[in-house]
Enzyme design. Structure first.
Site, short mmCIF file in Angstrom:
data_model
loop_
_atom_site.label_atom_id
_atom_site.label_comp_id
_atom_site.label_asym_id
_atom_site.label_seq_id
_atom_site.Cartn_x
_atom_site.Cartn_y
_atom_site.Cartn_z
N HIS A 140 7.29 -10.90 3.98
CA HIS A 140 6.24 -9.89 3.84
C HIS A 140 5.81 -9.79 2.37
O HIS A 140 4.61 -9.79 2.06
CB HIS A 140 6.78 -8.55 4.34
CG HIS A 140 5.90 -7.37 4.06
ND1 HIS A 140 5.13 -6.77 5.03
CD2 HIS A 140 5.67 -6.66 2.91
CE1 HIS A 140 4.46 -5.75 4.49
NE2 HIS A 140 4.77 -5.67 3.21
N GLU A 141 6.78 -9.73 1.47
CA GLU A 141 6.45 -9.60 0.04
C GLU A 141 5.80 -10.86 -0.51
O GLU A 141 4.86 -10.79 -1.31
CB GLU A 141 7.72 -9.27 -0.76
CG GLU A 141 8.36 -7.93 -0.40
CD GLU A 141 7.39 -6.76 -0.54
OE1 GLU A 141 6.50 -6.81 -1.42
OE2 GLU A 141 7.51 -5.80 0.25
N HIS A 144 2.13 -10.94 0.23
CA HIS A 144 1.31 -10.19 -0.74
C HIS A 144 0.95 -11.07 -1.94
O HIS A 144 -0.18 -11.04 -2.44
CB HIS A 144 2.09 -8.97 -1.24
CG HIS A 144 2.12 -7.83 -0.28
ND1 HIS A 144 1.02 -7.41 0.43
CD2 HIS A 144 3.14 -6.99 0.08
CE1 HIS A 144 1.35 -6.36 1.18
NE2 HIS A 144 2.63 -6.10 0.99
N GLU A 213 -0.87 -3.98 4.18
CA GLU A 213 0.48 -3.95 4.72
C GLU A 213 0.53 -4.54 6.13
O GLU A 213 1.44 -5.31 6.46
CB GLU A 213 1.03 -2.52 4.73
CG GLU A 213 1.26 -1.93 3.35
CD GLU A 213 2.20 -2.75 2.49
OE1 GLU A 213 3.12 -3.40 3.05
OE2 GLU A 213 2.03 -2.76 1.26
#
Length: 303
Positions: A140-141, A144, A213
């Protein structure tokens, strides 16, 4: 060179629109300050220096604020191994790995581009998650970073930071500065313009943040092929954060836009409507749909 994270046209469009609107707001804000303060040189120099500091040193500022430190492979071999594997899977440069000595389970990514990125996890997160769950959070990070929305949020939040500083400057100047009528009128006008700009940028940034997100959850689920692991991590981390006293989360709340899960405490109340993140239910519903699409098992809240 693009990464193997799924491209997200909707995220790109939303980032572009938000930056365009913030750019218009930024130009209007600077013009208003120049008109009120009668010195374009002073305004341009101050705004330029603050923007450069935030953009070029955002990773160091974030790490310092959240007590993070860069860690080497021999200190956290398992963490480095997961980041190595994900970076290879995504075909992107490996970010610097950092750890924050905080019990609050969370993670964040920062940096102006994929070549200058940092991914940081808290010791509380490392203690609570299984390996597959940790992989989902880190994917997930990294999403980004790959989609460059870390840099976009950093740039987007800059205007709000400036406006907030101007409000404080005008407030304290009225309290302790000169008392002549012209000065009071000018400072009140600066405070009013800055407050309006802060409010508008606040809403724009949060609208973008909630979507980014969901986009990062989506990209991470497709990269790892295990949306159920990410769903399990979300459920576990959100539940643990809800048990932490709100007073212990106040420092962290300033950085909610960068976190994997917001530090909202047990009952966010009205703040839920101004959150930097979608609700846990929204995130789990999306992961449930992806799990069905991939033909995998349902995780917590899925199915």
């Amino acid at each position: 060179m693009p990464s193997r994270f799924r491209s997200d046209r909707r995220l790109t469009v939303r980032m572009g629109i938000t930056l365009f609107l913030l750019g218009l707001l930024y130009v209007g804000f600077v013009a208003a300050l120049i008109a009120l303060l009668k010195s374009w040189v002073l305004v341009v120099v101050i705004v330029g220096l603050l923007f450069a500091a935030q953009f070029w040193f955002s990773d160091r500022i974030a790490l310092f604020a959240m007590r993070g430190r860069v860690v080497e492979r021999d200190e956290y071999p398992g963490l480095h191994g997961v980041v190595d594997r994900l970076a290879a899977m995504a075909d992107m440069p490996k970010p610097v790995v950092a750890v924050s000595d905080m019990d609050m389970p969370n993670a964040f990514a920062t940096g102006r581009n994929p070549d200058n990125a940092v991914v940081c996890v808290t010791t509380g997160l490392l203690r609570r998650l299984e390996l597959e769950e940790l992989e989902g959070v880190l994917a997930h990070e990294l999403s980004h970073v790959a989609h460059k929305d870390v840099a976009v949020i950093t740039v987007a939040s800059f205007l709000g930071v400036i406006a907030g500083l101007m409000v404080r400057f005008a407030f304290y100047s009225q309290l302790f500065g000169r008392r002549d009528q012209n000065t009071v009128v000018i400072l009140a006008a600066v405070m009013g313009v800055s407050a309006a700009v802060y409010a508008i940028s606040f809403l724009l940034i949060r609208a973008l943040s909630r979507y980014r997100e969901l986009a990062a959850d989506r990209a991470a689920a497709f990269l790892t092929g295990r949306p159920s692991a990410l769903a399990a991590a979300l459920t576990k981390v959100s539940g643990e954060i809800a048990r932490i006293p709100t007073k212990d989360l106040r420092t962290a709340q300033a950085f909610n836009a960068f976190y994997f899960t917001p530090a909202l405490g047990a009952d966010p109340g009205v703040g839920r409507f101004f959150s930097t993140h979608p609700s846990l239910e929204q995130r789990l519903d999306q992961l449930g749909r992806i799990s069905a699409e991939l033909g995998g098992p349902a995780g917590p809240g899925e199915g």
